[in-house]
Design a protein around this motif. Structure first.
Motif, PDB file in Angstrom:
ATOM      1  N   GLU A 218    -133.338 -47.531 -30.667  1.00 15.59           N
ATOM      2  CA  GLU A 218    -132.630 -48.352 -29.690  1.00 15.59           C
ATOM      3  C   GLU A 218    -133.273 -49.735 -29.503  1.00 15.59           C
ATOM      4  O   GLU A 218    -132.703 -50.590 -28.826  1.00 15.59           O
ATOM      5  CB  GLU A 218    -132.584 -47.643 -28.328  1.00 15.59           C
TER       6      GLU A 218
ATOM      7  N   GLN B  95    -131.481 -53.117 -29.327  1.00 12.76           N
ATOM      8  CA  GLN B  95    -130.567 -53.388 -28.222  1.00 12.76           C
ATOM      9  C   GLN B  95    -131.161 -54.364 -27.221  1.00 12.76           C
ATOM     10  O   GLN B  95    -130.453 -54.889 -26.360  1.00 12.76           O
ATOM     11  CB  GLN B  95    -130.143 -52.073 -27.566  1.00 12.76           C
TER      12      GLN B  95
ATOM     13  N   LYS C 198    -128.749 -51.292 -33.633  1.00 11.96           N
ATOM     14  CA  LYS C 198    -129.686 -50.172 -33.648  1.00 11.96           C
ATOM     15  C   LYS C 198    -130.435 -50.199 -34.972  1.00 11.96           C
ATOM     16  O   LYS C 198    -129.991 -50.827 -35.926  1.00 11.96           O
ATOM     17  CB  LYS C 198    -128.934 -48.833 -33.542  1.00 11.96           C
TER      18      LYS C 198
END
Length: 186
Positions: free
Chosen positions: A89, A92, A54
């Motif tokens: 995020e 990811q 992250k």
């Protein structure tokens, strides 16, 4: 064939988003002078642990904790923006490329969230890969409510389909739902 499509999509996203990443990582570093990518051990498919990436949103040295256990003063200014927008995020995509995660599925939890792990196991959630976004997230349910979260994650496992995933992705892009709750400053 599906895995090849995921790999191509991830590589394309990494290339297209590279300028955004560079800017965001620079802003995070400038505010806190800490390495801007945050790695945290998470629980994945079959309860296998993996490193989840992250963009750092908490101050350096905050420790390894769930978002709902963090207080607002532990979140940086840029971190608040990153969390609200979901841009924290972005790394990811690398987890999806590596095969640790999917674009859609139950959000991976921390190994210390034992109540959630047990509840998810009871609902068959660990039969699939965790996701960058999921059904619970677009419904605004976070990890601070483990029983409810596990029920919704179990429901997703039962109804999982390409159509369901596309609806969840579309809802996420539209900004439906929210991230994990943060404790107010005391």
């Amino acid at each position: 064939m599906a895995r090849l499509a995921v790999v191509v999509l991830c590589i394309g996203a990494l290339i297209v988003l590279l300028p955004v990443w560079i800017i965001l990582l620079g802003l995070v570093y400038l505010e806190d002078r800490a390495f801007p990518i945050f790695t945290q051990e998470r629980v994945g498919k079959h309860q296998r642990r993996f490193d989840c990436y992250k963009i750092r949103t908490m101050r350096a040295g905050t420790g390894d904790m769930a978002s709902h256990d963090a207080s607002t003063d532990q979140i940086t200014r840029i971190g608040r923006f990153l969390r609200r927008s979901g841009l924290d995020e972005l790394p990811q995509i690398v987890n999806v490329l590596k095969g640790d995660m999917s674009f859609v599925g139950p959000r991976p939890c921390l190994p210390v969230q034992t109540q959630l792990i047990k509840a998810r196991a009871d609902h068959g959630v660990y039969d699939i890969l965790p996701g960058v976004t999921g059904l619970a997230q677009i419904q605004g349910v976070d990890m601070s409510d483990p029983q409810r979260l596990a029920r919704i994650d179990g429901e997703y496992v039962r109804i999982k389909s390409l159509g369901t995933d596309l609806r969840i992705i579309w809802a996420t892009v539209r900004g439906k739902g929210s991230g994990d709750a943060i404790k107010p400053r005391v």
